[in-house]
Design an enzyme around this catalytic site. Structure first.
Site, PDB file in Angstrom:
ATOM      1  N   GLY A   1      -9.342   2.836  -7.372  1.00  0.00           N
ATOM      2  CA  GLY A   1      -8.831   1.528  -6.968  1.00  0.00           C
ATOM      3  C   GLY A   1      -8.250   0.812  -8.169  1.00  0.00           C
ATOM      4  O   GLY A   1      -8.535   1.172  -9.317  1.00  0.00           O
TER       5      GLY A   1
ATOM      6  N   LYS B   1     -18.533  -8.504   2.878  1.00  0.00           N
ATOM      7  CA  LYS B   1     -17.362  -7.932   3.540  1.00  0.00           C
ATOM      8  C   LYS B   1     -17.159  -8.608   4.886  1.00  0.00           C
ATOM      9  O   LYS B   1     -18.125  -8.814   5.620  1.00  0.00           O
ATOM     10  CB  LYS B   1     -17.566  -6.420   3.726  1.00  0.00           C
TER      11      LYS B   1
ATOM     12  N   TRP C   1      -8.308   9.812  -3.592  1.00  0.00           N
ATOM     13  CA  TRP C   1      -7.912   9.029  -2.402  1.00  0.00           C
ATOM     14  C   TRP C   1      -8.539   9.710  -1.190  1.00  0.00           C
ATOM     15  O   TRP C   1      -8.237  10.864  -0.890  1.00  0.00           O
ATOM     16  CB  TRP C   1      -6.384   9.018  -2.284  1.00  0.00           C
TER      17      TRP C   1
ATOM     18  N   TYR D   1       0.840  -1.205   0.000  1.00  0.00           N
ATOM     19  CA  TYR D   1       0.000   0.000   0.000  1.00  0.00           C
ATOM     20  C   TYR D   1       0.879   1.261   0.000  1.00  0.00           C
ATOM     21  O   TYR D   1       2.057   1.209   0.367  1.00  0.00           O
ATOM     22  CB  TYR D   1      -0.927  -0.026   1.229  1.00  0.00           C
TER      23      TYR D   1
ATOM     24  N   ARG E   1     -18.048  -8.298 -12.787  1.00  0.00           N
ATOM     25  CA  ARG E   1     -17.484  -9.465 -13.479  1.00  0.00           C
ATOM     26  C   ARG E   1     -18.558 -10.551 -13.568  1.00  0.00           C
ATOM     27  O   ARG E   1     -19.373 -10.694 -12.652  1.00  0.00           O
ATOM     28  CB  ARG E   1     -16.292 -10.008 -12.704  1.00  0.00           C
ATOM     29  N   ASP E   2     -18.513 -11.302 -14.690  1.00  0.00           N
ATOM     30  CA  ASP E   2     -19.488 -12.385 -14.845  1.00  0.00           C
ATOM     31  C   ASP E   2     -19.257 -13.433 -13.752  1.00  0.00           C
ATOM     32  O   ASP E   2     -18.142 -13.581 -13.243  1.00  0.00           O
ATOM     33  CB  ASP E   2     -19.345 -13.033 -16.231  1.00  0.00           C
TER      34      ASP E   2
ATOM     35  N   ASN F   1     -20.271  -4.058  -7.403  1.00  0.00           N
ATOM     36  CA  ASN F   1     -20.738  -4.784  -6.222  1.00  0.00           C
ATOM     37  C   ASN F   1     -19.802  -4.599  -5.030  1.00  0.00           C
ATOM     38  O   ASN F   1     -20.018  -5.184  -3.975  1.00  0.00           O
ATOM     39  CB  ASN F   1     -20.878  -6.278  -6.529  1.00  0.00           C
TER      40      ASN F   1
ATOM     41  N   ASN G   1     -15.634   3.787   2.534  1.00  0.00           N
ATOM     42  CA  ASN G   1     -16.299   3.591   1.249  1.00  0.00           C
ATOM     43  C   ASN G   1     -17.437   4.586   0.970  1.00  0.00           C
ATOM     44  O   ASN G   1     -17.460   5.192  -0.102  1.00  0.00           O
ATOM     45  CB  ASN G   1     -16.766   2.138   1.114  1.00  0.00           C
TER      46      ASN G   1
HETATM   47  N1  LIG Z   1      -9.119   5.764  -3.308  1.00  0.00           N
HETATM   48  C1  LIG Z   1      -9.849   5.692  -2.199  1.00  0.00           C
HETATM   49  O1  LIG Z   1     -10.000   6.663  -1.451  1.00  0.00           O
HETATM   50  C2  LIG Z   1     -10.498   4.403  -1.869  1.00  0.00           C
HETATM   51  C3  LIG Z   1     -11.456   4.311  -0.854  1.00  0.00           C
HETATM   52  C4  LIG Z   1     -12.089   3.096  -0.640  1.00  0.00           C
HETATM   53  C5  LIG Z   1     -11.732   1.985  -1.386  1.00  0.00           C
HETATM   54  N2  LIG Z   1     -10.774   2.105  -2.319  1.00  0.00           N
HETATM   55  C6  LIG Z   1     -10.387   0.991  -3.177  1.00  0.00           C
HETATM   56  O2  LIG Z   1     -11.534   0.590  -3.879  1.00  0.00           O
HETATM   57  C7  LIG Z   1     -11.464  -0.772  -4.198  1.00  0.00           C
HETATM   58  C8  LIG Z   1     -12.726  -1.463  -3.679  1.00  0.00           C
HETATM   59  O3  LIG Z   1     -12.735  -1.398  -2.259  1.00  0.00           O
HETATM   60  P1  LIG Z   1     -13.988  -1.993  -1.454  1.00  0.00           P
HETATM   61  O4  LIG Z   1     -13.736  -1.964  -0.014  1.00  0.00           O
HETATM   62  O5  LIG Z   1     -15.196  -1.335  -1.980  1.00  0.00           O
HETATM   63  O6  LIG Z   1     -13.907  -3.493  -2.002  1.00  0.00           O
HETATM   64  P2  LIG Z   1     -14.728  -4.806  -1.623  1.00  0.00           P
HETATM   65  O7  LIG Z   1     -16.041  -4.465  -1.052  1.00  0.00           O
HETATM   66  O8  LIG Z   1     -13.804  -5.705  -0.877  1.00  0.00           O
HETATM   67  O9  LIG Z   1     -14.958  -5.437  -3.078  1.00  0.00           O
HETATM   68  C9  LIG Z   1     -13.871  -5.763  -3.912  1.00  0.00           C
HETATM   69  C10 LIG Z   1     -14.316  -5.523  -5.344  1.00  0.00           C
HETATM   70  O10 LIG Z   1     -13.220  -5.681  -6.221  1.00  0.00           O
HETATM   71  C11 LIG Z   1     -13.592  -6.544  -7.296  1.00  0.00           C
HETATM   72  N3  LIG Z   1     -12.409  -7.246  -7.757  1.00  0.00           N
HETATM   73  C12 LIG Z   1     -11.536  -7.952  -7.030  1.00  0.00           C
HETATM   74  N4  LIG Z   1     -10.548  -8.434  -7.819  1.00  0.00           N
HETATM   75  C13 LIG Z   1     -10.825  -8.014  -9.075  1.00  0.00           C
HETATM   76  C14 LIG Z   1     -10.189  -8.156 -10.331  1.00  0.00           C
HETATM   77  N5  LIG Z   1      -9.038  -8.844 -10.450  1.00  0.00           N
HETATM   78  N6  LIG Z   1     -10.759  -7.585 -11.418  1.00  0.00           N
HETATM   79  C15 LIG Z   1     -11.903  -6.891 -11.300  1.00  0.00           C
HETATM   80  N7  LIG Z   1     -12.557  -6.698 -10.134  1.00  0.00           N
HETATM   81  C16 LIG Z   1     -12.008  -7.254  -9.038  1.00  0.00           C
HETATM   82  C17 LIG Z   1     -14.599  -7.475  -6.667  1.00  0.00           C
HETATM   83  O11 LIG Z   1     -15.373  -8.051  -7.672  1.00  0.00           O
HETATM   84  P3  LIG Z   1     -15.799  -9.596  -7.648  1.00  0.00           P
HETATM   85  O12 LIG Z   1     -17.042  -9.665  -6.781  1.00  0.00           O
HETATM   86  O13 LIG Z   1     -16.061  -9.869  -9.074  1.00  0.00           O
HETATM   87  O14 LIG Z   1     -14.664 -10.373  -7.048  1.00  0.00           O
HETATM   88  C18 LIG Z   1     -15.394  -6.474  -5.817  1.00  0.00           C
HETATM   89  O15 LIG Z   1     -16.293  -5.762  -6.617  1.00  0.00           O
HETATM   90  C19 LIG Z   1     -10.176  -1.281  -3.543  1.00  0.00           C
HETATM   91  O16 LIG Z   1      -9.145  -1.236  -4.504  1.00  0.00           O
HETATM   92  C20 LIG Z   1      -9.916  -0.257  -2.466  1.00  0.00           C
HETATM   93  O17 LIG Z   1      -8.562  -0.178  -2.072  1.00  0.00           O
HETATM   94  C21 LIG Z   1     -10.157   3.276  -2.583  1.00  0.00           C
END
Ligand SMILES: NC(=O)c1ccc[n+]([C@@H]2O[C@H](COP(=O)([O-])OP(=O)(O)OC[C@H]3O[C@@H](n4cnc5c(N)ncnc54)[C@H](OP(=O)(O)O)[C@@H]3O)[C@@H](O)[C@H]2O)c1
Length: 363
Positions: free
Chosen positions: A274, A358, A299, A82, A204-205, A181, A155
């Site tokens: 992300g 989650k 971010w 990270y 994703r499918d 999702n 989130n």
């Molecule tokens: N920049 C910011 O301020 C910020 C804030 C919050 C979160 N984030 C980032 O946002 C992203 C999502 O976080 P979250 O907590 O919402 O995640 P989460 O609820 O854990 O869900 C993960 C998501 O990523 C998808 N995913 C995982 N591997 C993948 C791949 N190889 N290709 C395509 N999709 C994939 C999953 O889809 P499937 O169901 O198909 O596996 C699911 O939709 C993370 O990268 C996190 O670090 C960034």
């Protein structure tokens, strides 16, 4: 040092019922915490340990943690990949909610019984209790569900800012997003729906696609499509029903991001927040020359740091999100609740694809 003020259980009956086993009037001297001493596979390097707690200082508070999720950024921190990494050994977890059980004599912004969430990343929330500086915490109302509070600070705030700060969206406009999702994606769907904004949601499918699509539509998703549909002629049909998006939200990267860009309105914005696919974003030359799209990043940690001296901005956003929660317009993602002792299972599950739930550690 003046003696700290202690916690007598002042929570609402609803909050108490959720954690009926919690009651304390004596100062806590130690805690259990999920600690990692080296970077690596989270299921291997994270251990449950007892830790002594420091005394509550004049400007600090004792917090009993109630619940803390396992987010992708937590996993990446433990893996050592990270952008910001705490010194080791470290307690895992950047997000969560706790209740203040003791306050130092100089503390003015918090009182015993307040629910609190971290103000910045890196606090280490996977533990039963901690002594934190008053400045490290933000109070949140305790009349919202525990899982909403535990997953509020990252989130939904990210979704709120991305829908507010990049394009002046009006009711009837549309937004396209991948990882729809995810926790962020579900918050985007719900906040956008509450504002009358259409969402085109890419996932994703999977074998249970229809079930997932139904669930996202119940949350307010206007359209749910598979990644491969982005490249098909049916997109033309879709854009007869909704306007082309002014905003694209990219949590994946790689081909998925490129496809989002292809559907953006001229001069629209794609915000990358992300990179779940761990692949760079490729921007087609034509999108820049002929559509003049804007390619931005977001971010939430930086946003909070940039607004550290603008208390009102954070308070106002949290108030708006909590209002949506109370109105039943913003629910937390589906959660699997586990105890700290089940950390290896929880961490392994958090890294599974197609999880649709989650992992939340409940203390
Ligand atoms: N920049 C910011 O301020 C910020 C804030 C919050 C979160 N984030 C980032 O946002 C992203 C999502 O976080 P979250 O907590 O919402 O995640 P989460 O609820 O854990 O869900 C993960 C998501 O990523 C998808 N995913 C995982 N591997 C993948 C791949 N190889 N290709 C395509 N999709 C994939 C999953 O889809 P499937 O169901 O198909 O596996 C699911 O939709 C993370 O990268 C996190 O670090 C960034």
């Amino acid at each position: 040092m003046n003696p700290p003020r202690r916690y007598e259980d002042q929570r609402t009956p609803a909050a108490s019922a959720q954690h009926a086993s919690f009651s304390t009037t004596a100062s806590v001297k130690d805690c259990k915490a999920l600690v990692y001493k080296s970077h690596g596979d989270p299921a291997q390097v994270v251990q449950l340990e007892s830790m002594a707690l420091p005394a509550v200082g004049d400007s600090s508070v004792l917090v009993k943690m109630l619940a803390a999720p396992i987010n992708p950024s937590d996993i990446n921190m433990v893996q050592g990949t990270y952008a910001i990494l705490p010194d080791l050994p470290a307690v895992g977890g950047n997000e969560g909610v706790g209740v203040v059980t003791e306050v130092g004599s100089q503390v003015t912004s918090l009182k015993v019984g307040d629910w609190v969430i971290p103000r910045d990343a890196g606090l280490g929330t996977w533990r039963t209790a901690a002594v934190f500086s008053e400045k490290a915490l933000t109070p949140v109302p305790s009349d919202i569900p525990l899982l909403s509070a535990a997953t509020l600070g990252v989130n939904p705030c990210t979704a709120f800012r991305m829908l507010s700060d990049f394009e002046a969206l009006r009711p009837g406009d549309s937004v396209i997003q991948n990882a729809a999702n995810s926790g962020v994606g579900q918050a985007v769907i719900q906040i956008a729906a509450a504002r009358g904004i259409h969402t085109i949601n890419v996932v994703r499918d999977r074998p249970d696609f229809q079930q997932l699509s139904d669930r996202l539509q119940e949350l307010g998703a206007s359209h749910v499509i598979k990644e491969e549909t982005l490249r098909k002629p049916e997109m033309k049909e879709l854009f007869k029903k909704v306007p082309r998006p002014r905003l694209a939200l990219n949590g994946v990267g790689g081909k998925s991001a490129t496809e989002l860009l292809r559907h953006l309105q001229s001069t629209g914005t794609m915000v990358t927040y992300g990179g779940m696919a761990k692949q760079p974003v490729t921007v087609p030359v034509s999108a820049l020359i002929f559509k003049d799209v804007k390619v931005r990043g977001f971010w939430v940690t930086q946003w909070k740091r940039d607004h550290a001296h603008d208390e009102g901005a954070l308070r106002d956003m949290l108030a708006q999100l909590c209002a949506l929660i109370r109105e039943g317009k913003l629910s937390p993602p589906a959660c699997t609740e586990l105890g700290l002792q089940d950390h290896a299972k929880a961490l392994a599950s958090a890294m599974q694809p197609f999880a649709s739930s989650k992992q939340v550690l409940v203390m």
